[in-house]
Structures are given as C-alpha cells and as structure tokens.
Design an enzyme around this catalytic site. Structure first.
Site, PDB file in Angstrom:
ATOM      1  N   ASN A 421      12.341  32.805  -6.770  1.00 28.77           N
ATOM      2  CA  ASN A 421      11.051  32.490  -7.382  1.00 28.77           C
ATOM      3  C   ASN A 421      11.175  31.233  -8.249  1.00 28.77           C
ATOM      4  O   ASN A 421      11.878  31.239  -9.267  1.00 28.77           O
ATOM      5  CB  ASN A 421      10.578  33.650  -8.261  1.00 28.77           C
ATOM      6  N   GLU A 422      10.547  30.153  -7.820  1.00 28.96           N
ATOM      7  CA  GLU A 422      10.311  28.917  -8.579  1.00 28.96           C
ATOM      8  C   GLU A 422      11.560  28.095  -8.882  1.00 28.96           C
ATOM      9  O   GLU A 422      11.485  27.128  -9.640  1.00 28.96           O
ATOM     10  CB  GLU A 422       9.525  29.205  -9.871  1.00 28.96           C
ATOM     11  N   ASN A 423      12.690  28.419  -8.273  1.00 29.64           N
ATOM     12  CA  ASN A 423      13.893  27.655  -8.584  1.00 29.64           C
ATOM     13  C   ASN A 423      13.936  26.307  -7.872  1.00 29.64           C
ATOM     14  O   ASN A 423      14.459  25.326  -8.427  1.00 29.64           O
ATOM     15  CB  ASN A 423      15.142  28.481  -8.265  1.00 29.64           C
ATOM     16  N   SER A 467       9.879  30.333  -3.203  1.00 26.96           N
ATOM     17  CA  SER A 467       8.440  30.251  -3.427  1.00 26.96           C
ATOM     18  C   SER A 467       8.224  29.664  -4.810  1.00 26.96           C
ATOM     19  O   SER A 467       8.771  30.187  -5.790  1.00 26.96           O
ATOM     20  CB  SER A 467       7.800  31.641  -3.329  1.00 26.96           C
ATOM     21  N   HIS A 485       2.355  27.752  -5.857  1.00 28.81           N
ATOM     22  CA  HIS A 485       2.013  28.498  -7.063  1.00 28.81           C
ATOM     23  C   HIS A 485       1.044  27.633  -7.850  1.00 28.81           C
ATOM     24  O   HIS A 485       1.335  26.469  -8.125  1.00 28.81           O
ATOM     25  CB  HIS A 485       3.261  28.798  -7.898  1.00 28.81           C
TER      26      HIS A 485
END
Length: 814
Positions: A421-423, A467, A485
């Site tokens: 997530n978001e890395n 993501s 996102h």
C-alpha cells in the site's frame, strides 16, 4: 494425526519494562488465543484502553516484556512417533521454552511456527513458557542495524513483521499488542501427516471444473502413501512421490461462483485424505468455488485499464477498504465478521480490499466472503513505509508470504494479490531516494520475491506490484494507468474536485466524520463534549483532522455552532463527499472500473473515514454508499460544458423506462417538466441530454432539479446548501409502535433534503432501515426503527436532534 490444543491454564506476568506497581509482581489468568492488554483488563489491572484518554495512559506497555506460562499433561514421544508444538500465530517477538529447553525464537506475527519436541516432552506435567519481548524495542534495534527508513508514523513499524497499525495510524490507537493471537497445539503422528493442502481451482473452456490439489506430506519413514481427493462425489487417488503429490478432480458442468450482484456463489466441499496402505492417517477439508479471474491491463487508447474479469465478464468493483475490525484481533469472531460483510453486501458492495497495514485476513473472513460472493483484494502487509530487504527481515517476508499464499488458495473470493500500500508512490513523491542514500526499500519484494511466490504457489490469480500502481515509467498514481488513490480531496481540495480525474480504478478515496452519537458518547465522556475536548481529540488521529473537517464543511453547509449540529453536519458532509465521488467514478464506466471507498469499518471508537463505526453502527455515509452503489443510479454530471443526466445500469437486464425530469420550487411548484425515454443496456452507462429550460433556474436558491424513474431518483439543487433558501422545518412526523420497534411516518411540507432518523440517540441498539432520503413537498416516507427498547416517549424519534435533514442546519442562520 492427533491435534490437541494447549489453551488452558495460562498465566500472564510482567518480566521487564516500565511496568506500573499495580501490575508488577502479579500473575493473572490469560486467554489463548489472546492479548496481554485483554488479560490485564479482565483482571481489573488496567482501564479499558478505548475509553476516554486511557490509550495515552497505557503507553508504558509499549516497552513491557511478558511471560506466558502454562502446565499441560502429555505422554512422552513413543519410538518412531513425531511430536510437534505448533503456534499458528505469535504476536510478535518471543522465546519459547518447554521444560526449560529453548525451542526457538520468533519475530513475525504474520506466520506460524512448528517445533519438534520429541526429545523434550515428558510423561506427566510439562511446563510451557513463552516470553514476549517489546516489539517496539526489537524494531528499534533492527532499525539501528539496517539503517533508518522513512515511514508515515513515528514508531519503526517497518522494522518488524507485525501488524503496522498496531503502532497507531491516522484512525487507530497506539496500543502495541503482545500475545498468542492464534491457536497453540500439540500434534503427534506415527506414519505421516498432511503438511500442506493447496487446491488450485479453475474452469476449463467446456465448463468443466478443475481442482488441482497440491499436497505436501511429512512422513516419519518410507511408506506406501497415497492421496485421495473428493469433490462433488468424484474421487481421485494418486501415489505420493517423495514428499509431494498432485491429484486432479474434474467436475463436469460445474456451477460457477459469481460475485454479489452477478449470480450465485455455490461452494463445493473438497476432502483430501492421506492413506498409508489403506489406512487413513490424516485428512483435510476445504470449500472451493469454480470461477476464473483475471485483471485486464491491456493498454488501450486512454492508457492502461485495471478491470477485474470474472468468468469472462468485466466487473465494476463496488466496495471499500477493510482494516482489522478490532485493534485487539482475538475479539473478532466469525459472527462479527459475518455481520460486517453482510453490511457491505447490503450496501451493494461486491469487493473488499484487505489493506496492507493490517494482516493477512483469517480463514473465517474468507469463508464469510466466499459464502456471500464478496471479492477480496489482499494486500501483502507493507504500508506507507520503506522496508529493508536484508536479513533478518527478508527470510521472514518470504516465509510469511509462502504460508499465507498457500493457506488462502482454496477461497474463490480471493481475487488479487497486491504487493503493498502506497510504497511505490512513497518512493516517487515522498523524498525517499534522498533519505535512503542507496539503501533497499522494498522494491525487490514487490517486483521479484512476491510475484515469484504467487506465480509458484497460486498461478490462478493476478498479482499487482502495489496500489497505487501504473505500469512502465509512468507515475504510480497516474489517473490514466492502473490504480489510483485520490487523497487531494480531504487533504487539500474540495470534494467537488473528484471530477478532476477519471481514474481507471480508484482504490482509495474518502472523507472523515465522527462515529454515531451512541458510540461517541459511550467512549468519550468529556464534559462538555466538543470537537476540541481532550478525549475527543485523542479519538481524532488524523493530522489537522478537525481543521480539514471544518474546511470541508464550510464550502457546502452552514457552519454550526452547537456540538450536536456540528456532529450531524460533519456526518452529512462525509456522506455527501464520498457519494459524490462514487457517482462520478461510476458515471465513467467502463473507463473507470472500480471505486473502493476508504474505509468500510473501524477498529475502535474514533473520528475516521469509516462507514461503520467501532461499535458496528452504520454512519450516514453507509446509507449514502448503499444509494450510490445501487444497481441502478441516476446522477447529474458535467459533460462538454453542460450538465447531463447519467444513468448507470449495473444489472444483467436492460434498463428500459421513462424518466421524468422536473425543475420545481422548494414549495412544490413545477416550473418545467420533460419526460424522456431511457434505454440503458445491461452493465452499461448512458447519457441523457437535458433541455436548457431544465438547467436554467429562475431562482437558483429556491429551486431543484429532480429526475425520477420507478428504479431511481436524482436530486440536483442549483447551489450549495449554505446558499439555499430552505424551509428549516419542512417536516411533520408521527411515530407508531410496530412489531420489533417503531415506524416514523414523515411528511414534507417543503423540499427536504437528506432526511434522517438518528435513532441511536434515543436507544443505543436502535437501527433505522434508511437514511438520507430527500422528499419533495407533499411526499411521505416511513422510516422503520428496530429496537428492543420500549420507549416511554416514542415521539422522541421525531425530536429535533433525531429527525434531521440538511434543512435543519439552515436554522442556525435564521
């Protein structure tokens, strides 16, 4: 094989760290599975961590070490017998001793461990001791060894394989748990056991269901071993070669498993037996569903789509992000999970994304989703941080990934493995390259290790590196490619700016609001209760959260002065903001192929982005999502410099109807009315042009555009609520007792927008069937309230703080 749980007689005591005097030197009964916080709470040694400001008072536990001990009776291992002590989940840094012998050490919450105890187990009493060390102190040591790496929050959650949100998040408490969070068991066998059962389920082109069962066997000695697999009465047998076997069962004409809203979700029982000669020595059961699933990422004229395809059909993913449903994981029961997933399905959702700062979800969670047709997107547990790829972390990451990918293959609901997530976004935009100075940050996990494990162990499912994610050299959060996102809304810009982007798949977007009144006042007891009172602020974890709430409110609704009005206004604004985004994304199908709201649920009572609060109560957002995700949706959207009516048909049947479009005054005078034919093919979107007379109000502060079919309605005021000339008291109501509760019959004397009965203000268990219903003058609506309470004054359900609408907020200006 014989498996016996070791759950009785455990005692917890503190053995290190800054432990308060009331806790030091005490041994208290401990539950397994369980957590140190919960054991202390049951013993009356700590206050409830969720109440008022107790979270802050329990910060000492971050650096505490604990001893869990029990004595169990057993027989020593017989000659030729295998005996293992099995821990399905240890939270997190631990040393395990049996009868004074160190069996091993652990530092990973996300995997299980097995220890050979043949030489240690004895006849009679056996003493088992698990020492749990501070995960925070461990993470700090690892960070010193491997080098500092950036993260979203102060604690080095990225330096230990533990649920990241255990260290606090912008919606979660900083209560770092410790305990045996999954079962502990003693397993013993003489000949062989099933060490792994991994069904890969597909559907052949002719409709035959194919179950390819990969079996790992742990044998004591060479023997005549075979595997028998049975599905739907069809039985196949193969010999074990070495320590493995693959057996395939074909089911002709298999009934297909479909996501919610697309068909039924039949499940088939799979039984796998391990035979030594003709004697069954071990067995395992799974439930499987026949379906195919891919993600279409073939470049097109726009960019790169991200569209789930189930059984050859393209799916618009309607759903939400999922976090652990309680910070204390062992309190989450199967019944609680079923309730939560039922709420998601009732809100017309077909997908839940298990977010990467939590856990690999449990089989109970997946079972419930299997049964209800809810697709599950499972993140690997990496979130909002750079992660070292060196030891001691790398081998733990590989072990946990292998265990959990293999564990979950049977579940038809599992739709996607996602790397993090978001890395990827963090590396691109958050200054990581300069901070890292060449150190690893996780890319090797997401690009190499994890996809290789998925390809080896679960090739029936797609994998995404992260993501948000865009393929190639494109920015990871590009709206024309892959997943996006959307956090400019909430953080910086007004929610109407959702329309700035039509992403291929929006995997996160959301807006905050406080929990329901009953939940808030149960857990936060400030006197007076205000947005800035101490305990309320402790239950608001977002950076400048209240400031963002107020700024987001000011553009749309009258600014309230009382806390009660502020509570309702912020809840209403959350519902408006997120449903606005959902309608926008759905109107762009098939360009946009998914909208996953942040977030479905909460893990404690908190002001957050959730639709369902920490006590399981549904906020107004929940009802707004149910409306916005409805199979048939009418929405007014800008196209080409003007507004059009967009009809979204997420149904297998064509939508053929007549739509009545009216411009009328708040008092009910119809100024313009047009009836238009509506033809929308199955699973499609259609745009209907609107005449200039419908879109040009004479008095924009006192008129509304309404489009109606038997299936759907769109209500479109011409100004923001704070500018509208609402009648502040447009409703009359009567409350009638009915079996199981009450009926609130409401009539509008003027246009009333987003009418709600906030029934939990009257009875904590009260649940209303609908919220946010807009009424035109003369229209009636009955709200059904279910409650076990016998109200002394049922008219309270129509009181001014219970029967609310957007209009009631305008009263603060009069």
């Amino acid at each position: 094989m014989i498996r016996r749980t070791v759950h009785e007689g455990w005692q917890l005591s503190a053995v290190g760290g800054p432990v308060p005097e009331a806790v030091a030197g005490r041994a208290v009964p401990a539950e397994v599975p369980g957590s140190a916080h919960l054991d202390l709470l049951r013993a009356g040694l700590i206050p409830d961590p969720y109440l008022d400001r107790n979270e802050a008072e329990l910060a000492w536990a971050h650096r505490a070490d604990w001893r869990l001990a029990t004595t169990f009776t057993a027989e020593a291992a017989r000659p030729g017998e295998r005996v293992e002590l099995v821990f399905d989940g240890i939270d997190t840094v631990a040393a395990i001793e049996l009868n004074g012998t160190l069996l091993g050490r652990t530092a990973n919450m996300h995997r299980g461990y097995r220890f050979d105890v043949r030489e240690v187990l004895r006849d009679g009493d056996n003493e088992l001791v698990v020492t749990l060390f501070s995960a925070l102190a461990h993470a700090e040591r690892v960070e010193r060894e491997l080098g500092w790496r950036d993260r979203a929050y102060p604690h080095p959650f990225n330096a230990v394989r533990k649920m990241a949100c255990s260290f606090g998040w912008d919606w979660g408490p900083d209560l770092q748990t410790a305990g045996l969070w999954k079962p502990v068991a003693l397993e013993r066998w003489d000949s062989a056991r099933l060490a792994g059962v991994r069904p890969l389920v597909t559907v052949d082109p002719d409709g035959t269901g194919r179950v390819e069962v990969h079996v790992d066997v742990d044998a004591v000695a060479a023997a005549d071993l075979s595997i028998v697999a049975t599905v739907d009465g069809r039985r196949e047998r193969v010999a074990v070669s070495g320590d493995r076997a693959v057996v395939t069962v074909l089911v002709p004409g298999a009934r297909l498993w479909w996501p919610a809203g697309y068909g039924e979700h039949p499940l088939y029982d799979l039984r796998v037996a391990l035979l030594a000669g003709e004697e069954e020595v071990d067995s395992a059961q799974r439930r499987v569903g026949f379906r195919t699933i891919t993600v279409d990422t073939e470049p097109d004229g726009i960019g790169t789509p991200f569209t789930f395809v189930v059984n050859g059909r393209r799916i618009f993913a309607k759903g939400a992000n999922w976090i652990p449903d309680d910070h204390f994981l062992t309190r989450i029961t199967r019944e609680r999970l079923a309730r939560r997933v039922d709420q998601a399905v009732a809100a017309n959702m077909n997908m839940l994304r298990v977010w990467g700062g939590g856990i690999y979800e449990t089989d109970d969670f997946y079972d419930v989703c299997d049964e209800r047709g809810v697709l599950v997107w499972q993140d690997f547990p990496f979130a909002c941080a750079a992660y070292a790829e060196e030891e001691p972390l790398r081998s733990e990451v590989e072990a946990e990934a292998r265990q959990n990918v293999a564990r979950l293959t049977a579940h038809p609901s599992l739709a996607l493995w996602n790397g993090n997530n978001e890395n990827l976004w963090g590396y691109a935009d958050w200054g990581w390259p300069e901070q890292l100075q060449g150190r690893t940050w996780g890319l090797g996990y997401y690009r190499e290790l994890l996809p290789a494990i998925v390809a080896e162990l679960d090739p029936t499912r797609p994998y995404a590196p992260g993501s948000p994610y865009s393929p190639g050299e494109v920015h990871p959060n590009d709206d024309a490619h892959g997943t996006r996102h959307e956090w400019e809304v909430w953080n910086r810009v007004d929610y109407t700016r959702y329309r700035d982007h039509a992403p291929r798949f929006c995997a996160e977007f959301g807006f905050q609001a406080p929990p329901t009144w009953a939940t808030l006042t149960r857990w936060v007891r400030d006197e007076p209760l205000t947005p800035t009172s101490p305990a309320f602020l402790l239950h608001q974890k977002a950076e400048d959260g209240n400031g963002k709430l107020d700024r987001g409110l000011a553009s749309h609704l009258p600014v309230p002065e009382s806390f009660e009005d502020w509570h309702w206004a912020t809840q209403l604004n959350q519902a408006r903001a997120v449903s606005f985004g959902v309608a926008h994304f759905r109107s762009h199908w098939p360009r946009t192929a998914g909208a996953l709201v942040w977030q479905l649920n909460d893990c404690w009572p908190v002001t957050s982005w959730s639709a369902i609060d920490g006590d399981g109560r549904e906020k107004p957002l929940y009802y707004a999502l149910r409306h916005a995700f409805a199979p048939r949706l009418l929405t007014v959207q800008p196209r080409g410099g003007t507004d059009v009516l967009v009809a979204v048909n997420d149904d297998d049947r064509p939508w053929a109807s007549e739509v009545s479009v009216r411009r009328l005054t708040f008092a009910g005078e119809v100024l313009v009315e047009v009836r238009l034919p509506l033809r929308v093919p199955a699973r499609s979107v259609a745009e209907v042009g609107l005449a200039e007379a419908l879109l040009t109000p004479t008095d924009p502060e006192a008129e509304v555009l309404v489009a109606t079919t038997p299936d759907a309605r769109a209500v479109h005021p011409f100004r923001e609520d704070r500018e509208l000339a609402y009648d502040p008291a447009p409703l009359t109501a009567e409350v009638v007792a009915v079996p199981g509760g009450y009926r609130v019959d409401v009539r509008a004397t003027s246009f009333a927008r987003d009418v709600a009965v906030l029934a939990d203000r009257v009875a904590p268990d009260a649940v209303v069937d609908d919220v946010l219903v807009s009424l035109l003058p003369g229209e009636r609506h009955s709200f059904t309230v279910r409650t076990t309470a016998e109200l002394a004054d049922p008219s309270a359900l129509a009181g001014p703080l219970v029967l609310r609408s957007a209009n009631s907020l305008s009263a603060v200006l009069t």
